[in-house]
Design a protein around this motif. Structure first.
Motif, mmCIF file in Angstrom:
data_model
loop_
_atom_site.group_PDB
_atom_site.id
_atom_site.type_symbol
_atom_site.label_atom_id
_atom_site.label_comp_id
_atom_site.label_asym_id
_atom_site.label_seq_id
_atom_site.Cartn_x
_atom_site.Cartn_y
_atom_site.Cartn_z
ATOM 1 N N ASN A 134 0.826 -1.216 0.000
ATOM 2 C CA ASN A 134 0.000 0.000 0.000
ATOM 3 C C ASN A 134 0.855 1.258 0.000
ATOM 4 N N GLN A 135 1.986 1.210 0.694
ATOM 5 C CA GLN A 135 2.896 2.360 0.707
ATOM 6 C C GLN A 135 3.483 2.602 -0.677
ATOM 7 N N LEU A 136 3.792 1.513 -1.396
ATOM 8 C CA LEU A 136 4.327 1.652 -2.751
ATOM 9 C C LEU A 136 3.277 2.241 -3.695
ATOM 10 N N LEU A 137 2.028 1.825 -3.536
ATOM 11 C CA LEU A 137 0.952 2.373 -4.371
ATOM 12 C C LEU A 137 0.752 3.856 -4.095
ATOM 13 N N ASP A 138 0.826 4.238 -2.817
ATOM 14 C CA ASP A 138 0.697 5.659 -2.468
ATOM 15 C C ASP A 138 1.859 6.463 -3.043
ATOM 16 N N GLU A 139 3.047 5.859 -3.009
ATOM 17 C CA GLU A 139 4.227 6.548 -3.543
ATOM 18 C C GLU A 139 4.112 6.718 -5.062
ATOM 19 N N ALA A 140 3.568 5.710 -5.741
ATOM 20 C CA ALA A 140 3.374 5.808 -7.191
ATOM 21 C C ALA A 140 2.416 6.948 -7.526
ATOM 22 N N ASP A 141 1.354 7.073 -6.758
ATOM 23 C CA ASP A 141 0.389 8.157 -6.981
ATOM 24 C C ASP A 141 1.034 9.515 -6.727
ATOM 25 N N ARG A 142 1.847 9.594 -5.674
ATOM 26 C CA ARG A 142 2.528 10.866 -5.368
ATOM 27 C C ARG A 142 3.492 11.239 -6.492
ATOM 28 N N LEU A 143 4.250 10.254 -6.981
ATOM 29 C CA LEU A 143 5.210 10.525 -8.058
ATOM 30 C C LEU A 143 4.504 10.945 -9.344
ATOM 31 N N LEU A 144 3.350 10.346 -9.610
ATOM 32 C CA LEU A 144 2.590 10.719 -10.812
ATOM 33 C C LEU A 144 2.303 12.214 -10.808
ATOM 34 N N HIS A 145 1.808 12.717 -9.695
ATOM 35 C CA HIS A 145 1.493 14.143 -9.598
ATOM 36 C C HIS A 145 2.765 14.997 -9.624
ATOM 37 N N GLU A 146 3.808 14.504 -8.969
ATOM 38 C CA GLU A 146 5.040 15.295 -8.881
ATOM 39 C C GLU A 146 5.762 15.365 -10.220
ATOM 40 N N ARG A 147 5.953 14.226 -10.873
ATOM 41 C CA ARG A 147 6.714 14.191 -12.128
ATOM 42 C C ARG A 147 5.978 14.905 -13.265
ATOM 43 N N LEU A 148 4.639 14.846 -13.234
ATOM 44 C CA LEU A 148 3.868 15.512 -14.285
ATOM 45 C C LEU A 148 3.483 16.930 -13.904
ATOM 46 N N ASN A 149 3.826 17.301 -12.676
ATOM 47 C CA ASN A 149 3.491 18.640 -12.171
ATOM 48 C C ASN A 149 1.983 18.871 -12.215
ATOM 49 N N LEU A 150 1.253 17.869 -11.745
ATOM 50 C CA LEU A 150 -0.203 17.943 -11.701
ATOM 51 C C LEU A 150 -0.658 18.180 -10.255
ATOM 52 N N PRO A 151 -1.379 19.245 -9.997
ATOM 53 C CA PRO A 151 -1.913 19.443 -8.640
ATOM 54 C C PRO A 151 -3.038 18.452 -8.368
ATOM 55 N N TYR A 152 -3.229 18.085 -7.123
ATOM 56 C CA TYR A 152 -4.358 17.218 -6.783
ATOM 57 C C TYR A 152 -5.650 17.980 -7.047
ATOM 58 N N LEU A 153 -6.607 17.283 -7.645
ATOM 59 C CA LEU A 153 -7.853 17.946 -8.023
ATOM 60 C C LEU A 153 -8.579 18.562 -6.835
ATOM 61 N N GLU A 154 -8.460 17.948 -5.677
ATOM 62 C CA GLU A 154 -9.170 18.473 -4.508
ATOM 63 C C GLU A 154 -8.662 19.853 -4.106
ATOM 64 N N THR A 155 -7.456 20.211 -4.582
ATOM 65 C CA THR A 155 -6.908 21.520 -4.240
ATOM 66 C C THR A 155 -7.325 22.604 -5.217
ATOM 67 N N ILE A 156 -7.876 22.213 -6.376
ATOM 68 C CA ILE A 156 -8.235 23.225 -7.381
ATOM 69 C C ILE A 156 -9.702 23.154 -7.797
ATOM 70 N N ALA A 157 -10.338 21.985 -7.604
ATOM 71 C CA ALA A 157 -11.730 21.831 -8.025
ATOM 72 C C ALA A 157 -12.661 22.125 -6.855
ATOM 73 N N PRO A 158 -13.866 22.569 -7.120
ATOM 74 C CA PRO A 158 -14.830 22.843 -6.043
ATOM 75 C C PRO A 158 -15.245 21.569 -5.339
ATOM 76 N N SER A 159 -15.621 21.687 -4.091
ATOM 77 C CA SER A 159 -16.075 20.537 -3.320
ATOM 78 C C SER A 159 -17.354 19.978 -3.919
ATOM 79 N N SER A 160 -17.485 18.639 -3.853
ATOM 80 C CA SER A 160 -18.693 17.997 -4.391
ATOM 81 C C SER A 160 -19.929 18.357 -3.574
#
Length: 324
Positions: free
Chosen positions: A17-43
């Motif tokens: 599970n830690q490796l999966l979380d790290e993969a998700d973190r790297l995806l956002h970091e390497r592509l310079n993608l902000p997490y949607l929850e920080t830019i999109a309106p709350s549901s």
């Protein structure tokens, strides 16, 4: 040994599970993608989106044009890497929907058949088994493979799973679309993208239906995916593939522990009648079951709650690894 196997299985799953979380973190970091929850309106907040008729793309559902989806598309357009779609032959070998598997013959022991819920269970419970002889022709369509990605497509939409090796040869119902990565695409990267906040957003955008929503393979094939340099794809994807190996080992550990426990129970010596020399022994037939008594684990929790914290502090941190 049984306790150690189960503890090791838990540790392996934690590491996976830690490796999966790290993969998700790297995806956002390497592509310079902000997490949607920080830019999109709350549901929880009602929003209104305005679009031009030329942007309808033949879809009138509000979910297709939700502000979160527009924000996600905006972020993708800003990337300096190539953006293609899931159906591109460079990305996937096949996006497979189950279309012919209808009539089923069940047996007590056969090919395990997973529904969309059981696909995500650590050790699927309540399994049904298909007769091998009756479904040999269906296996080409319904059989699961290692590294095959399953995406739920009916009812609950957009849950993503990458199949571990122990599920190879099992089967799954029509409620999950299969995705097989191309030979040049890292299946772990493909999984990371689809299971990310961006991937889930684009998947759910495509849903249709009123009471029970659906998504089909053409819609899934049209979902955008960024293609960074191969080094980054491997860096992210290999974390997921390693996590999958750990999940596979954890499952085998658990099955071995269960097998040993069942064998021990089956071969456990019969309790003898109490005698004068051993007055504390009780015959099995003299033991009564009281359904109103609290379960043993609750009793253990009550007892442990009475132990002072300073006593717990003296318990070795690695006790579970040395306790048999």
């Amino acid at each position: 040994a049984i306790g150690r196997l189960m503890c090791e299985a838990g540790e392996l799953r934690d590491e996976a599970n830690q490796l999966l979380d790290e993969a998700d973190r790297l995806l956002h970091e390497r592509l310079n993608l902000p997490y949607l929850e920080t830019i999109a309106p709350s549901s929880d907040v009602s929003t209104v989106s305005k679009i031009k008729a030329s942007q309808l793309m033949g879809r009138l559902e509000g979910s297709f044009h939700a502000e979160e989806v527009i924000d996600a598309e905006t972020q993708l357009c800003r990337l300096s890497v190539e953006i293609t779609d899931i159906g591109n032959p460079r990305v996937t070998k096949e996006v497979r929907a189950i279309t012919k598997f209808r009539k089923r013959v069940y047996v007590e022991k056969g090919i395990p058949l997973l529904n969309s819920k059981q696909l995500f269970q650590v050790d699927p419970v309540g399994l049904k088994f298909l007769a091998k002889g009756a479904h040999s022709k269906d296996l080409e369509e319904i059989a699961l493979e290692e590294k095959m990605i399953a995406v739920t497509c009916s009812g609950t939409i957009g849950r993503v799973q990458i199949n571990p090796k122990y599920m190879e040869g099992w089967a799954s119902s029509q409620d999950a679309i299969r995705i097989i990565a191309s030979s040049n695409m890292n299946a772990g990267y493909l999984y990371t993208w689809l299971s990310s906040d961006y991937g889930r957003c684009f998947i759910k955008r495509q849903t249709y239906g009123s009471v029970i929503v659906h998504i089909d393979r053409e819609m899934l094939s049209s979902i955008p995916i960024p293609l960074p340099p191969a080094k980054i794809v491997s860096e992210i994807g290999n974390l997921v593939l390693e996590a999958n190996k750990l999940r596979n080992q954890a499952w085998h550990n658990e099955q071995e522990a269960i097998s040993r426990l069942e064998s021990w129970i089956a071969n456990k010596p019969t309790v003898r009648e109490p005698n004068k020399t051993s007055p504390n022994k009780i015959a099995v037939e003299d033991i009564e079951y009281d359904p109103n008594e609290i379960p043993i684990w609750q009793l253990a929790a009550q007892i442990s709650a009475k132990v002072p914290e300073k006593e717990w502090a003296q318990v070795p941190a690695d006790l579970s690894q040395r306790f048999d």
